[in-house]
Design a protein around this motif. Sequence first.
Motif, mmCIF file in Angstrom:
data_model
loop_
_atom_site.group_PDB
_atom_site.id
_atom_site.type_symbol
_atom_site.label_atom_id
_atom_site.label_comp_id
_atom_site.label_asym_id
_atom_site.label_seq_id
_atom_site.Cartn_x
_atom_site.Cartn_y
_atom_site.Cartn_z
ATOM 1 N N ARG B 165 0.715 -7.121 -4.339
ATOM 2 C CA ARG B 165 1.644 -6.778 -5.424
ATOM 3 C C ARG B 165 3.067 -7.036 -4.959
ATOM 4 N N LYS B 166 3.612 -8.159 -5.407
ATOM 5 C CA LYS B 166 4.938 -8.575 -4.980
ATOM 6 C C LYS B 166 5.993 -7.536 -5.380
ATOM 7 N N ASP B 167 5.798 -6.925 -6.557
ATOM 8 C CA ASP B 167 6.789 -5.940 -7.007
ATOM 9 C C ASP B 167 6.828 -4.738 -6.068
ATOM 10 N N LEU B 168 5.666 -4.308 -5.618
ATOM 11 C CA LEU B 168 5.635 -3.165 -4.704
ATOM 12 C C LEU B 168 6.158 -3.555 -3.319
ATOM 13 N N PHE B 169 5.806 -4.755 -2.898
ATOM 14 C CA PHE B 169 6.219 -5.201 -1.570
ATOM 15 C C PHE B 169 7.725 -5.512 -1.507
ATOM 16 N N ALA B 180 10.221 3.787 7.370
ATOM 17 C CA ALA B 180 10.359 5.112 7.993
ATOM 18 C C ALA B 180 9.036 5.557 8.607
ATOM 19 N N LYS B 181 7.934 5.188 7.971
ATOM 20 C CA LYS B 181 6.627 5.654 8.453
ATOM 21 C C LYS B 181 6.096 4.825 9.624
ATOM 22 N N TYR B 182 6.269 3.505 9.536
ATOM 23 C CA TYR B 182 5.628 2.650 10.552
ATOM 24 C C TYR B 182 6.618 1.915 11.453
ATOM 25 N N ASN B 183 7.881 2.112 11.186
ATOM 26 C CA ASN B 183 8.917 1.503 12.013
ATOM 27 C C ASN B 183 8.818 -0.029 12.048
ATOM 28 N N ARG B 184 8.452 -0.594 10.934
ATOM 29 C CA ARG B 184 8.474 -2.055 10.794
ATOM 30 C C ARG B 184 8.645 -2.377 9.313
ATOM 31 N N ASP B 185 9.065 -3.615 9.043
ATOM 32 C CA ASP B 185 9.274 -3.998 7.653
ATOM 33 C C ASP B 185 7.936 -4.276 6.970
ATOM 34 N N LEU B 186 7.891 -3.908 5.692
ATOM 35 C CA LEU B 186 6.675 -4.179 4.919
ATOM 36 C C LEU B 186 6.630 -5.655 4.536
ATOM 37 N N ALA B 187 5.537 -6.288 4.874
ATOM 38 C CA ALA B 187 5.325 -7.701 4.525
ATOM 39 C C ALA B 187 3.826 -7.919 4.441
#
Lengths: 293, 477
Positions: B165-169, B180-187
């Motif tokens: 889901r591009k909108d969510l990502f 904040a949760k995983y200390n990395r960018d969402l991709a």
Amino acid sequence: MRSQTVGWLFLAPTLLILFVFGVWPFVYVTVISFFHWNSFAADPTMRFAGLDNYRELMFDKGFLMALWNTLKFGVFAVVSQVILGYLLAQLFMKNFPFKGFFRTVHTLPLMIAPVAVGATWRLMTVPGLGPIPYYLDKWFGYEFLISRYVGQAFMTTVIMDIWHWTPLVTLTLLAALSSMPKEPFEQAQIDGANRVQTFWYVTLPMLKPAILSAVFIRLMDAMRTVDEVWMLTGGGPGSATRYIGLYIWRVVFPKTDYGYGSAMSLITLYLTIVMCWLLYAGLVARRDLKRPE
Amino acid sequence: MSGLKRMMLGAIAAGLMAGVAPAKADFWSDAGKDLAGVTIRGVSESTPPSNYVKDVLAPAFTKATGINVEFEATSWDQMYDKAIKDMEANTGIYDFVYIEQDAVYGYLGRDFLVDLTKFIAENPKLKAPDYDPANFTTFANYFKGKDGDLFGVPMEAFIKVYLYRKDLFSDPEVLAAFKAKYNRDLAPAKTHAEYTEIADFFTQWGKDKGIELWGSTVQANTGHPSSWYEYVESVAPTFGVYNWGIDASNNYAATVEHGGKMNSPEAKAALQFWLDLLKNAPPESTASTWDEVAATFGAGRAAQGLVYGENAAWIATDETKSKVVGKVGVALPPVEAGVMEAAEAGTGYIGYYDGGAFGIPHSSKNKAAAALFLQYIAQPSVQADWAVAGSRITLQGTYDDPKVVAQDAKTDGYYTLMRDQGKLFAGAPPYPFHNQLRETVAPIFYQAITGELSASDALDQMATASEAELTKLGYRK
């Protein structure tokens, strides 16, 4: 002599149909069951196997599991149908408003094709769409997921079968109840029998032939159930609803193991006959044997 | 406009009409002249590409030739059942049948199909001017016999891709929460660990926000072989387990003990990864086949998932069916270390290149009419609209058609991905015993989904059962 010829001529079409659609397929299946024959094997020809297919059956966990599932399904479904069918038949013997309407509605499931019944129940139970899981979750917080929980799937197939076929039992018993003579009941009343005693010693013995007919028909149907369950669960989850008919279908068609599937069909037929015979012997023949005393 | 100019324009127009359009129209009407009124019958799986044939191409063919087409688009199981029974019994009900890529080896082994190359060569009058097998993509190679002759005209080809889901990502709130949760960018995930993390995150996100959103689709039907197919075709290869874990060159070994990989540590890790996704999947997942997975994603109930590419177009563009139009991103599936390199080197693959062709059974009673129909659907002129409707491409030239280029943009580059990265995917292994083995192991596999068996036990049992079945079938000595 002439009348005999005419008689045979009248019988000929029936005998021909019986031979083509009954005897010949049975003989064909029997012959195939003694061969290894899979059209997608390295050697797709028929090879004589002796009793190999039958021997393999005895150790086939899938077959034994399917057989056990079918027996459980049959017992749960048929016992429930007989009890419910009797209660409904008694209800329809009484007069109440809109009785005709309810009796008609009650028989509607009988007119629906098994595939449509399976599809309807699937729609009612599919998560995210079906009303049954939705309302069970909303009202009781109960997670109803027949594609994951084996017990739920099994019971749903039983309930679906009860819903579909109880009217048949009801109608059979209703016909039997309607044709019962009044005198034995009046006699029982004069003798001071209570309702339980009347049921046990008068109604039940007189209903026995009708009950047996219904049980035989439904038990044989249960042993060969395929379409409804195929539509609802596909035999899953896991092996929970993989009944013997479905198992044989999978072996014969997608798996194209014709020899083994034929052996399985014959054994299933044999077991069905034995079960019915045992039932008959237990409930009828024993009583008949006692009668001369 | 002067009279001379008018005459010249008229002459040019007449020349164009005489030189181009009538030539094509003439061929189909001429070829169909002797066959007009004939009815050909075909059976196929009900998929977007098949439905396009049924609704658009078959009527157009009838209009052009006078040959009627009865096209039966049914469920995958029924399609196989009907086609195989017809061809085995030689009844001749069907004049063309759908041949899924994984079924072609069995069909060729049983000599069910007409050699189309030979048939058309022997009947030059039936050769359509626009039909050229050289136009096909390399996917057509799956439908060639040992001598290179074609036995099926490819009608659909697509890859099973990673949709997200591009909108969510790209939602700032989501991005911040994920960081904040995983200390990395969402991709989009590149590895299985990342994929699981994203699935966990979005399932929790859906719960927190009170919306029906889960972390991943899972094609985990507990009574239908589609679940087993998702594992062997799309998940196991990303862990480096290819060809179902069976080593055909080593006496069809399946168990590790005999040199196979069906119950190898990599296979067990793959199955465990996939089973663990169930806790992040919508409740319908255990009842989902390939169709329902696409429906789940199209309904906006999953943040990511592996979805058959034939559904990519409608999910991304059809507002009457999909709630995520304009919100779909496309990427390659996540893989374990070393798997991508193996795929690029041609020694492995990262997912399933699926598709099918139409072939003519030997039992057909209308081979000439069926051959015309197959050539009709292979014309370059009908490909673009078909590709847009069914996200399938079987001719090389279709990729550059303006309609496809426009659709490519709307689907986040799905078509470009298929053209450029399609080589990383592979069809099913060339086994003639697909159904036979599947029916043997799938019931065990379902028990792993329901939790009756652990991933490890299920794969051990599946590997042993596979070898026993292959021995019984005579492939394993």
